[in-house]
Enzyme design. Structure first.
Site, short mmCIF file in Angstrom:
data_model
loop_
_atom_site.label_atom_id
_atom_site.label_comp_id
_atom_site.label_asym_id
_atom_site.label_seq_id
_atom_site.Cartn_x
_atom_site.Cartn_y
_atom_site.Cartn_z
N LYS A 69 0.82 -1.21 0.00
CA LYS A 69 0.00 0.00 0.00
C LYS A 69 0.86 1.27 0.00
O LYS A 69 0.63 2.19 -0.79
CB LYS A 69 -0.93 -0.01 1.22
CG LYS A 69 -1.92 1.12 1.25
CD LYS A 69 -2.98 0.91 2.32
CE LYS A 69 -2.45 1.01 3.71
NZ LYS A 69 -1.99 -0.17 4.37
N THR A 71 4.04 1.48 -0.89
CA THR A 71 4.78 1.48 -2.15
C THR A 71 3.90 2.03 -3.28
O THR A 71 4.36 2.83 -4.11
CB THR A 71 5.24 0.05 -2.49
OG1 THR A 71 5.98 -0.47 -1.39
CG2 THR A 71 6.11 0.03 -3.73
N ARG A 92 2.24 8.25 7.03
CA ARG A 92 2.61 8.15 8.45
C ARG A 92 4.11 7.93 8.59
O ARG A 92 4.79 7.49 7.67
CB ARG A 92 1.88 6.98 9.10
CG ARG A 92 0.38 7.16 9.21
CD ARG A 92 -0.28 5.95 9.84
NE ARG A 92 -0.16 4.76 9.00
CZ ARG A 92 -0.46 3.54 9.39
NH1 ARG A 92 -0.87 3.32 10.63
NH2 ARG A 92 -0.34 2.53 8.57
N LYS A 103 7.61 -6.65 10.87
CA LYS A 103 6.97 -6.02 9.73
C LYS A 103 7.96 -5.29 8.84
O LYS A 103 7.77 -5.16 7.64
CB LYS A 103 5.91 -5.03 10.23
CG LYS A 103 5.12 -4.34 9.14
CD LYS A 103 4.02 -3.47 9.76
CE LYS A 103 3.27 -2.69 8.70
NZ LYS A 103 4.08 -1.63 8.09
N ALA A 271 -3.24 1.29 13.28
CA ALA A 271 -4.47 1.22 12.50
C ALA A 271 -5.48 0.24 13.08
O ALA A 271 -6.67 0.36 12.79
CB ALA A 271 -4.15 0.84 11.06
N PHE A 299 -3.57 -0.65 7.09
CA PHE A 299 -4.12 -1.99 6.90
C PHE A 299 -5.18 -2.01 5.78
O PHE A 299 -5.13 -1.20 4.86
CB PHE A 299 -4.66 -2.55 8.21
CG PHE A 299 -3.59 -2.83 9.24
CD1 PHE A 299 -2.40 -3.45 8.87
CD2 PHE A 299 -3.73 -2.43 10.56
CE1 PHE A 299 -1.41 -3.70 9.80
CE2 PHE A 299 -2.74 -2.68 11.50
CZ PHE A 299 -1.58 -3.31 11.11
N PHE A 379 3.81 -8.38 -9.40
CA PHE A 379 4.99 -9.19 -9.10
C PHE A 379 5.40 -9.92 -10.39
O PHE A 379 4.53 -10.28 -11.20
CB PHE A 379 4.69 -10.21 -8.01
CG PHE A 379 4.67 -9.63 -6.61
CD1 PHE A 379 5.63 -9.97 -5.68
CD2 PHE A 379 3.67 -8.74 -6.23
CE1 PHE A 379 5.61 -9.45 -4.40
CE2 PHE A 379 3.64 -8.21 -4.95
CZ PHE A 379 4.62 -8.56 -4.03
N TRP A 407 7.00 -0.69 -8.34
CA TRP A 407 8.07 -1.27 -7.51
C TRP A 407 9.34 -1.44 -8.34
O TRP A 407 10.44 -1.14 -7.89
CB TRP A 407 7.62 -2.62 -6.94
CG TRP A 407 8.58 -3.21 -5.95
CD1 TRP A 407 8.63 -2.99 -4.60
CD2 TRP A 407 9.65 -4.12 -6.24
NE1 TRP A 407 9.65 -3.70 -4.03
CE2 TRP A 407 10.30 -4.41 -5.01
CE3 TRP A 407 10.12 -4.73 -7.40
CZ2 TRP A 407 11.39 -5.27 -4.92
CZ3 TRP A 407 11.21 -5.58 -7.32
CH2 TRP A 407 11.83 -5.85 -6.09
#
Length: 554
Positions: A69, A71, A92, A103, A271, A299, A379, A407
């Site tokens: 998210k 990214t 954030r 994480k 979150a 999230f 991906f 990405w």
């Protein structure tokens, strides 16, 4: 492909003064913190007449397969600038706890990162340390007040204000203190939460200025007397000194992306137990400076987007003009029952089965009057057939599903997404609505979220909890929105129920009043306000190499 930190290290960054100039920040409003990061003095900004378009980035429920998210938020922001739009990014700040836990950091990934990545993930401009200090100053003043006679008649069994630390440390969840005899105070049960779970973090992110910040700090309920009447932070006269500690932390932080586009990083409430959005101050400041502002909610959309719209937008008078819903083929296959080790194998049936999770989020976002655009975070093992399933399902709901390769390619990999989203944002969202009105009773707000968003078949609220909610309504807090605290991994309270479960029970085991932040927290299931470290924490792989450079961050 190099690692995130290797990509970050190869970047050519602009001096923060040049980034500020690009964003429209005058020299007198810039407070540099080294070469590549700064704070913004909002009082020195010119009065802006414009009001940019607000774009919210949210996602399907998180899985170990990854959704990306942040990214995607960075990639979309770079892409908007690449196609000639003036965009600002509002994210954030990362917490040290997840960075050293499991994480990882929170600065994006691949070629869609905010920089300087290592400094952002480690200490940054000290905002979280200031919040930690302000929180623990109040803790110290509470115990000091009790030590010197307890004139406010605080019931030691009903002190609700704990302490905080920006680190995962399960040993501090429940403690007894102060110990050691008369000179140290009166023993009582207490504990630590992680800093991002502090009500002060939520307050900082919802306050509009220093005056509002101090008022909200004063409104914090620290505990109750034997007759159950509340005692406030202002009663122990801590609010003014806490504001002093936070006077710099309330100013937004300015950094840049790998493509040298300006970004505000400010605040970082959890979150799943708070509202999970960056600060109102950063967002409203950015909207006066740019044509488009890209922000995100923590999230999945069931937690983050709902709270963004029902808590942050309600408090700040905001509304999103467009929404991006991030999904990956890998994560949908996991929602379709495929183990993480097998996600590299093509499996169209699993994507189709798992796509019910994406479908549910689209349906939910439409309840707010906004049809989202699906961003398929690509991906390299994704097949055309698997992607086609997602696009087919999105088409069913009258929306676009766009393949995004930010990405690997940075902003150039998200140009199509940027064009579609900009066009939608330009049209605005005239049908925007919140899930419930402010005047709805608190228990009914909880039931509405649980049935409309989580698709619960029943909502269990004990008589004791209902009585507590009624008492808060009588105290004048009935107009507060509800902040649901539950697992982020499922629509239910069982993190193993992937996909789109419905008909389950949502049991509210506890409610907490965040009077300063301005919401009621309803806790469903097992939620930790102080996480623990995994068996092999990320910290084990973080080190300085022979050149003094940080390795192991991701």
């Amino acid at each position: 492909m190099p690692t995130d930190i290797e990509i970050a290290r190869q970047a050519t960054l602009k001096p923060i003064t040049a980034v500020a100039a690009q964003a429209g920040v005058p020299d007198e409003a810039l407070i540099p913190y080294g070469k590549y990061k700064a704070k913004i003095d909002r009082d020195a900004l010119p009065e802006g007449g414009k009001q940019g378009k607000l774009i919210l980035v949210t996602a399907i429920n998180p899985t170990p397969a990854g959704e990306g998210k942040t990214t995607t938020s960075v990639g979309l922001h770079d892409a908007l600038n690449l196609i000639g739009k003036k965009s600002l990014l509002c994210l954030r700040e990362p917490s040290l706890g997840p960075c050293f836990g499991v994480k990882g950091g929170g600065a994006g990934g691949g070629k869609s990162q905010v920089m300087p990545m290592d400094e952002i993930n480690l200490h940054f401009t000290g905002d979280f340390h200031a919040i930690t200090s302000a929180h623990n100053l109040l803790s110290a003043m509470i115990d000091n007040h009790i030590y010197w006679g307890n004139a406010l008649e605080l019931d030691l069994r009903r002190v609700v204000w704990r302490r905080v630390l920006d680190m995962n440390d399960r040993a501090l969840r429940q403690i007894v203190g102060p110990l050691g005899g008369v000179s140290n105070g009166f023993p009582r049960e207490t504990g630590f939460d992680i800093t991002v779970a502090s009500e002060i973090m939520a307050i900082l992110c919802l306050a509009t200025d220093l005056e509002d910040l101090q008022k909200r700090l004063g409104d914090i309920i620290i505990g109750y007397r034997r007759d159950k009447t509340p005692v406030f932070c202002r009663d122990v006269k801590a609010d003014s000194a806490m504001t002093v500690l936070l006077k710099d932390a309330i100013q937004p932080n300015l950094v840049q992306t790998l493509e040298n586009n300006p970004a505000f990083l400010h605040g970082g409430p959890f979150a799943n137990i708070a509202h999970g959005c960056n600060s109102v101050i950063a967002t409203t400041t950015a909207l006066k400076m740019a044509d488009y502002v890209v922000t995100e909610a923590g999230f999945g959309a069931d937690l983050g987007a709902e709270k963004f719209m029902d808590i942050k937008c309600r408090a700040a008078g905001l509304k999103p003009d467009a929404i991006v819903l991030v999904a990956t083929v890998r994560a949908l296959k996991m929602n379709g029952g495929i183990a993480k080790k097998d996600l590299g194998e093509p499996n169209v049936d699993a994507v189709r089965k798992g796509a019910v999770n994406l479908e549910r989020h689209i349906e939910n976002l439409n309840k707010f009057g906004i049809n989202p655009t699906v961003a398929i975070n690509h991906f390299f093992l994704d097949t055309d057939e698997e992607i086609a399933v997602i696009q087919e399902m999105a088409k069913k709901y009258g929306t676009d599903a766009v393949i995004c390769k930010h990405w690997a390619d940075g902003g150039a990999g998200a140009e199509e997404l940027a064009r579609i989203v900009a066009e939608k944002a330009d049209k605005g969202a005239p049908g925007f609505k919140q899930l419930y009105p402010s005047e709805m009773p608190l228990a009914q707000k909880i039931e509405t979220i649980a049935t409309e968003i989580y698709r619960a078949g029943s909502v269990s609220i004990s008589p004791a909890v209902r009585n507590q909610l009624k008492q808060w309504e009588e105290m004048g807090y009935g107009h507060f929105p509800v902040c649901m605290a539950k697992t982020q991994y499922s629509f239910s309270t069982d993190p193993t129920q992937l996909g789109a479960p419905d008909g389950h029970e949502i049991a509210i085991r506890e409610v907490r009043l965040s009077a300063g932040a301005g919401f009621v927290v309803a806790i469903a299931g097992d939620i930790m306000t102080m996480p623990g470290l995994p068996k092999v924490p990320s910290a084990e792989g973080i080190y300085l190499d022979e050149n003094g450079q940080i390795e192991g961050l991701f």
